[in-house]
Design a protein around this motif. Structure first.
Motif, PDB file in Angstrom:
ATOM      1  N   ASP A 178       9.179  11.466 -15.840  1.00  0.00           N
ATOM      2  CA  ASP A 178      10.196  10.858 -16.689  1.00  0.00           C
ATOM      3  C   ASP A 178       9.891   9.401 -17.015  1.00  0.00           C
ATOM      4  O   ASP A 178      10.723   8.706 -17.609  1.00  0.00           O
ATOM      5  N   GLY A 179       8.701   8.937 -16.628  1.00  0.00           N
ATOM      6  CA  GLY A 179       8.337   7.558 -16.911  1.00  0.00           C
ATOM      7  C   GLY A 179       8.851   6.571 -15.886  1.00  0.00           C
ATOM      8  O   GLY A 179       8.755   5.354 -16.099  1.00  0.00           O
ATOM      9  N   GLY A 180       9.392   7.058 -14.781  1.00  0.00           N
ATOM     10  CA  GLY A 180       9.879   6.170 -13.731  1.00  0.00           C
ATOM     11  C   GLY A 180       8.755   5.399 -13.067  1.00  0.00           C
ATOM     12  O   GLY A 180       7.567   5.634 -13.322  1.00  0.00           O
ATOM     13  N   ALA A 181       9.121   4.483 -12.204  1.00  0.00           N
ATOM     14  CA  ALA A 181       8.145   3.617 -11.546  1.00  0.00           C
ATOM     15  C   ALA A 181       7.232   4.426 -10.626  1.00  0.00           C
ATOM     16  O   ALA A 181       7.685   5.344  -9.928  1.00  0.00           O
ATOM     17  N   ALA A 182       5.944   4.075 -10.640  1.00  0.00           N
ATOM     18  CA  ALA A 182       4.983   4.702  -9.732  1.00  0.00           C
ATOM     19  C   ALA A 182       5.334   4.342  -8.291  1.00  0.00           C
ATOM     20  O   ALA A 182       5.803   3.241  -8.010  1.00  0.00           O
ATOM     21  N   PHE A 183       5.096   5.285  -7.373  1.00  0.00           N
ATOM     22  CA  PHE A 183       5.345   4.978  -5.961  1.00  0.00           C
ATOM     23  C   PHE A 183       4.090   5.297  -5.151  1.00  0.00           C
ATOM     24  O   PHE A 183       3.319   6.203  -5.492  1.00  0.00           O
ATOM     25  N   PRO A 184       3.847   4.535  -4.077  1.00  0.00           N
ATOM     26  CA  PRO A 184       2.608   4.701  -3.307  1.00  0.00           C
ATOM     27  C   PRO A 184       2.616   5.987  -2.488  1.00  0.00           C
ATOM     28  O   PRO A 184       3.648   6.403  -1.959  1.00  0.00           O
ATOM     29  N   VAL A 185       1.430   6.596  -2.387  1.00  0.00           N
ATOM     30  CA  VAL A 185       1.265   7.821  -1.601  1.00  0.00           C
ATOM     31  C   VAL A 185       0.435   7.556  -0.347  1.00  0.00           C
ATOM     32  O   VAL A 185       0.783   7.979   0.743  1.00  0.00           O
ATOM     33  N   GLY A 186      -0.670   6.843  -0.511  1.00  0.00           N
ATOM     34  CA  GLY A 186      -1.550   6.567   0.617  1.00  0.00           C
ATOM     35  C   GLY A 186      -2.828   5.909   0.135  1.00  0.00           C
ATOM     36  O   GLY A 186      -2.976   5.599  -1.049  1.00  0.00           O
ATOM     37  N   VAL A 187      -3.755   5.714   1.046  1.00  0.00           N
ATOM     38  CA  VAL A 187      -5.023   5.043   0.738  1.00  0.00           C
ATOM     39  C   VAL A 187      -6.136   6.074   0.647  1.00  0.00           C
ATOM     40  O   VAL A 187      -6.244   6.976   1.488  1.00  0.00           O
ATOM     41  N   VAL A 188      -6.980   5.940  -0.386  1.00  0.00           N
ATOM     42  CA  VAL A 188      -8.100   6.845  -0.624  1.00  0.00           C
ATOM     43  C   VAL A 188      -9.373   6.226  -0.056  1.00  0.00           C
ATOM     44  O   VAL A 188      -9.629   5.040  -0.284  1.00  0.00           O
ATOM     45  N   PRO A 189     -10.197   6.988   0.663  1.00  0.00           N
ATOM     46  CA  PRO A 189     -11.453   6.435   1.187  1.00  0.00           C
ATOM     47  C   PRO A 189     -12.477   6.250   0.079  1.00  0.00           C
ATOM     48  O   PRO A 189     -12.319   6.788  -1.022  1.00  0.00           O
ATOM     49  N   GLY A 190     -13.528   5.507   0.365  1.00  0.00           N
ATOM     50  CA  GLY A 190     -14.588   5.313  -0.624  1.00  0.00           C
ATOM     51  C   GLY A 190     -15.465   6.534  -0.788  1.00  0.00           C
ATOM     52  O   GLY A 190     -16.094   6.721  -1.835  1.00  0.00           O
TER      53      GLY A 190
END
Length: 241
Positions: A178-190
């Motif tokens: 719906d275009g709402g604010a992005a929210f954090p999920v976690g950290v991705v490794p390299g």
């Protein structure tokens, strides 16, 4: 080398389904496919998972000028004159393209669902999951993220390494449809594979999420944080059930 070890077979099947398994490795795996039903089932499972991602990408229709240019380059000098000219018009690039597309669609359908014509029994149902395939700016598949529908863990697999500046992290974000604010999920490794602990079940977090994306941040984001810059990776998030 034993290619039928579960973890190794799953990795090879995934890369084969994505098209990233190439050269001698791909030829060896295709020989295995002809002789090992377990390998066929593994590839079929990954193709079924990734098929949902392809369906989420809107098709692109070439413009009229592109078709005219192709027809002129390929057929202008060879086009017959006189009574057979109407037949040449029927066999234009667009007509041949439609035939090729139809054949390709049939091949894909039979490969994904061979049970439709009795070639083999249908595969066991895959677990209900949320899956995201993130690509880089060149469109190359880079991150495969998946989580069981009611699970609280997400598996993140790097299909190619990601350059992360020293002292920074690659932060994974969820983008609501719906275009709402992005929210954090976690950290991705390299590189490699990582397991991300989720703040809630996938069903509650991703039910209204249409895309996943990665930005480079100075530190792992907390609830309420926003991306500090542009996304370096992004892709659709789809429900597989």
């Amino acid at each position: 080398m034993n290619y039928l070890l579960p973890e190794r077979l799953d990795r090879l099947a995934r890369e084969y389904a994505l098209g990233t398994l190439a050269g001698p490795a791909r030829r060896r795996f295709e020989r295995l496919l002809r002789n090992a039903p377990a390998a066929m089932r593994a590839v079929g499972a990954w193709q079924e998972r990734l098929g949902g991602l392809a369906g989420a990408v809107p098709p692109m229709q070439p413009g009229e000028s592109v078709w005219r240019s192709l027809e002129q380059r390929l057929f202008a000098s060879a086009a017959p004159r006189g009574p057979l000219q109407w037949l040449w018009g029927v066999l234009s690039v667009r007509a041949l393209g439609g035939v090729v597309a139809g054949v390709f669609l049939c091949a894909v359908l039979l490969r994904l669902q061979p049970g439709l014509i009795g070639l083999e029994p249908q595969l066991d149902a895959l677990p209900q999951s949320y899956v995201g395939l993130l690509t880089d700016s060149a469109g190359k598949p880079t991150v495969l993220a998946s989580s069981r529908r009611h699970g609280r863990l997400m598996t993140v697999k790097l299909l190619q390494p990601v350059a992360i500046p020293a002292g920074s992290v690659a932060q994974l974000w969820a983008l609501p449809r719906d275009g709402g604010a992005a929210f954090p999920v976690g950290v991705v490794p390299g590189s490699g594979t990582a397991t991300v602990a989720l703040a809630d079940t996938s069903e509650k977090l991703f039910f209204d999420v249409s895309r996943l994306a990665v930005s480079i941040e100075a530190a792992p984001a907390k609830a309420g944080d926003k991306p500090s810059g542009d996304f370096v990776l992004s892709g659709h998030c789809v429900k597989l059930w």
